[in-house]
Design an enzyme around this catalytic site. Structure first.
Site, PDB file in Angstrom:
ATOM      1  N   ARG A  81       0.849  -1.187   0.000  1.00 18.90           N
ATOM      2  CA  ARG A  81       0.000   0.000   0.000  1.00 18.90           C
ATOM      3  C   ARG A  81       0.890   1.244   0.000  1.00 18.90           C
ATOM      4  NH1 ARG A  81      -3.497  -2.774  -1.510  1.00 18.90           N
ATOM      5  NH2 ARG A  81      -5.607  -3.084  -0.657  1.00 18.90           N
ATOM      6  N   HIS A  96      -0.305   0.287  -9.965  1.00 20.08           N
ATOM      7  CA  HIS A  96      -1.037  -0.620  -9.077  1.00 20.08           C
ATOM      8  C   HIS A  96      -1.512  -1.857  -9.848  1.00 20.08           C
ATOM      9  CE1 HIS A  96      -3.447  -0.672  -5.071  1.00 20.08           C
ATOM     10  NE2 HIS A  96      -3.152  -1.898  -5.454  1.00 20.08           N
TER      11      HIS A  96
END
Length: 309
Positions: free
Chosen positions: A224, A272
């Site tokens: 993250r 991502h």
């Protein structure tokens, strides 16, 4: 049995259709505000309204591995929050990390830059023993990554809060083993869940401990964006303390066009995409867990709210 599907930014219809096929006889529908009570919900970044309107909800199934966005919501008291355990993501994550590692170790980024200039260059081979890889977080994804890296004969270290024995991986445990883990690792791969305890863990102090405090550490962050203290990274790269970084996740996504990470020569940015949820695999896993819950059986992937994962 009634199941609601609520997927922010994603079309719910393929998931609704898949769950209907996997759970014949279940009433599966896309969630709308004011919908009738349901037993379970399959979600991605749901609004608080869904949870407020469903106080009887038993199972809340997230279609991703990370549940940090959900742990900030107020869940009904009887609701179990359940994360995916792989969902086809582990092999993708292993591919991504091994690619980033080998690209750095073999200096393919340097060859690419030379090729653009038409230079036929030579790089002295490096010793694998000098590039110990530290995998931070040894859940389903972290274990798969650690095992994959070990196949290329790199020394592999693993760190987790509670400790986990993996063949070929040197284990470090908890706060007492954290600094030693960093010092023993030259390449750091972050696969931790994002919690209040791990937010900002990739900071100047900790990253400076890599490689025994010597220059040349390397960072791969696939967990993250909140793990990385972004303001600390560029100074470490510019000073040479870190040799580079491959980043797939960011505090703000999409990464703003003016962000310094786009233009820094030692940072590789990807959007991502290190591991995508495979829908059919995930549907089969979620359906199996729903069936087990209906039979009163325990299931894996239930989130401990005290730990945040």
């Amino acid at each position: 049995m009634r199941i609601a599907v609520c997927l922010s930014e994603l079309k719910p219809e393929p998931w609704v259709d898949g769950l209907r096929r996997a759970l014949p006889g279940a009433d599966v529908r896309a969630w709308t505000p004011g919908a009738p009570p349901v037993d379970h919900a399959v979600v991605w970044m749901p609004p608080q309204q869904l949870l407020d309107e469903q106080p009887q909800l038993r199972g809340l199934f997230n279609i991703g591995a990370g549940v940090d966005a959900l742990t900030r919501l107020r869940l009904p008291p009887r609701t179990q929050l359940v994360r995916l355990e792989d969902g086809g993501m582990a092999v993708q994550m292993a591919e991504y990390v091994c690619h980033a590692l080998i690209r750095h170790f073999r200096e393919f980024d340097v060859y690419e830059a030379d090729a653009r200039e038409g230079r036929w260059s030579y790089r002295k081979p490096r010793e694998r023993g000098d590039f110990a890889v530290g995998v931070m977080g040894l859940g389903v994804l972290g274990e798969r990554v650690a095992r994959a890296v070990a196949q290329f004969d790199f020394p592999v270290n693993g760190w987790s809060r509670s400790g986990k024995a993996i063949d070929g991986v040197r284990g470090f445990v908890g706060d007492d083993g954290f600094d030693a883990f960093l010092g023993a690792s030259r390449v750091l791969v972050n696969l931790l869940p994002l919690t209040e305890a791990t937010r900002g863990i990739l900071n100047r102090r900790n990253l400076s401990l890599l490689h025994g405090g010597q220059p040349g550490g390397y960072l791969v962050n696939v967990a993250r964006g909140g793990h990385l203290a972004e303001a600390d990274l560029v100074p470490l790269l510019d000073s040479g303390q870190l040799a580079g970084a491959t980043l797939d996740v960011f505090e703000v996504e999409p990464l703003p066009p003016a962000h310094a990470f786009w233009r820094h020569p030692k940072i590789t940015v990807t959007p991502h995409g290190s591991a995508r949820t495979e829908r059919e695999t995930s549907i089969a896993q979620i359906a199996g867990k729903i069936r087990a819950l209906e039979r009163g059986e325990p299931i894996g992937g239930v989130v401990d709210h005290n730990r945040g994962y």
